[in-house]
Design a protein around this motif. Structure first.
Motif, mmCIF file in Angstrom:
data_model
loop_
_atom_site.group_PDB
_atom_site.id
_atom_site.type_symbol
_atom_site.label_atom_id
_atom_site.label_comp_id
_atom_site.label_asym_id
_atom_site.label_seq_id
_atom_site.Cartn_x
_atom_site.Cartn_y
_atom_site.Cartn_z
ATOM 1 N N VAL A 152 0.798 -1.251 -0.044
ATOM 2 C CA VAL A 152 -0.025 0.122 -0.032
ATOM 3 C C VAL A 152 0.840 1.410 0.106
ATOM 4 O O VAL A 152 0.623 2.221 -0.703
ATOM 5 C CB VAL A 152 -0.918 0.071 1.335
ATOM 6 N N ASN A 159 0.289 -3.423 -6.935
ATOM 7 C CA ASN A 159 0.730 -3.466 -5.453
ATOM 8 C C ASN A 159 -0.619 -3.389 -4.761
ATOM 9 O O ASN A 159 -0.740 -4.119 -3.726
ATOM 10 C CB ASN A 159 1.342 -2.239 -5.524
ATOM 11 N N LEU A 160 -1.699 -2.713 -4.993
ATOM 12 C CA LEU A 160 -2.843 -2.778 -4.307
ATOM 13 C C LEU A 160 -3.574 -4.213 -4.478
ATOM 14 O O LEU A 160 -4.040 -4.559 -3.335
ATOM 15 C CB LEU A 160 -3.893 -1.507 -4.627
ATOM 16 N N ALA A 208 -1.553 -6.594 -2.008
ATOM 17 C CA ALA A 208 -2.186 -6.196 -0.796
ATOM 18 C C ALA A 208 -3.326 -6.892 -0.446
ATOM 19 O O ALA A 208 -3.342 -7.851 0.557
ATOM 20 C CB ALA A 208 -2.208 -4.980 -0.555
#
Length: 314
Positions: free
Chosen positions: A138, A194-195, A198
């Protein structure tokens, strides 16, 4: 040619602004926002395991400075041509506000900082990095907005409708490329990647026991795969290394290999949850706090049942 649906880059004046005698760089604000997000998320995840409040701050005081320093020098020494040439201003080596904060360098410096801080606080290294893993993705997503403001981290030219506009006067604009050319928005691709990673780690933690460094291992594999693909189409000619392959691709391959090794080795060594987020004899005095999710976890009964609860997602 620029199309109506293209992603515009901010006006160069947005990259910084004055606040009295100070010059505030938007890139730095994005990094700070990412650090704050990582601290808050990691703190929340650690508290669910009974860790003393704001232990994350104690660890961040070691991790963040070392991560930033090593990240900067990693960038400089993988872009030597940008900083060391006849007539170069060597003070630019330290001008982090102009961009150039390599994530792989921050991983090295940050890992050293975490190891030092965990030893001082008595927290297990693996417990902390597992709590950090999705938070780090994040933070990286937020930090990538700084690349957008600096008009950097873009890929090869593209005719896709979501191509990124870059000013021909931007420092990273490829020489000889016609004005109005659109480029792959790598900063946006990485934010999405990336999100997604996560969220994936958090969901898997709810179904599997991803302790003893296994959440970190997943982070390494996920980030390494995404970053190696993005670096392959990145316009950054000064970062080449052995065999003409960008240094960050080599670093991504190394990260994937370490992540896979970590997952395999820790799965063999540990087939159950960690007994406590603290090393023996170093936990907080008194009762260890928990939450309803930890209390409901199906763990063998005993006085340390709360300490043994699997790590939950943020």
């Amino acid at each position: 040619m620029i199309v109506d649906s293209a992603i515009p880059s901010p006006d160069p004046s947005w990259a910084s602004f004055s606040l009295g005698p100070l010059t505030i760089h938007t890139y730095a604000l994005c990094i700070i926002a990412g650090i704050i997000a990582a601290v808050v998320i990691t703190e929340r995840r650690l508290r669910r395991r009974g860790v003393s409040p704001w232990t994350t701050i104690d660890i961040a005081l070691w991790t963040v400075p070392l991560g930033i320093v090593v990240a900067r020098f990693y960038h400089v020494f993988t872009h030597v041509g940008d900083y060391f040439y006849p007539g170069a201003n060597l003070w630019n080596v330290f001008a982090i506000w102009d961009g150039g904060n390599a994530i792989y360098g921050s991983m090295i410096g940050g890992a050293v900082g975490i190891a030092i801080a965990c030893r001082r606080t008595g927290l297990r290294f693996w417990a902390f990095v597992d709590a950090l893993a999705p938070a780090l993705l994040v933070a990286q997503a937020i930090g990538r907005l700084g690349n957008w403001f600096n008009q950097e981290l873009f890929g090869l030219p593209t005719t896709l409708p979501w191509g990124l506009e870059i000013s021909p006067t931007a420092p990273m604009y490829p020489a000889g490329t016609p004005a109005g050319t659109l480029f792959h928005p790598l900063f946006l691709y990485e934010i999405i990647w990336n999100l997604t990673g996560a969220l994936l780690i958090v969901l898997l933690e709810r179904r599997l026991t991803l302790q003893w460094g296994r959440s970190l291992g997943l982070y390494m594999v996920w980030y390494g795969l995404g970053r190696s693909g993005l670096e392959a189409i990145r316009i950054d000619p000064t970062s080449t290394a052995a065999f003409g392959i960008p240094a960050n691709i080599w670093a991504s391959f190394a990260l994937i290999a370490i992540g896979v090794t970590l997952l395999i080795v820790q799965s063999i060594r540990h087939d159950g949850p960690e007994p406590s987020p603290y090393v023996d004899g170093r936990g907080p005095t008194g009762a260890v706090p928990g939450d309803s999710e930890a209390d409901d976890a199906q763990i063998s009964p005993g006085p340390t049942a709360r300490d043994s609860a699997p790590l939950r997602g943020a």
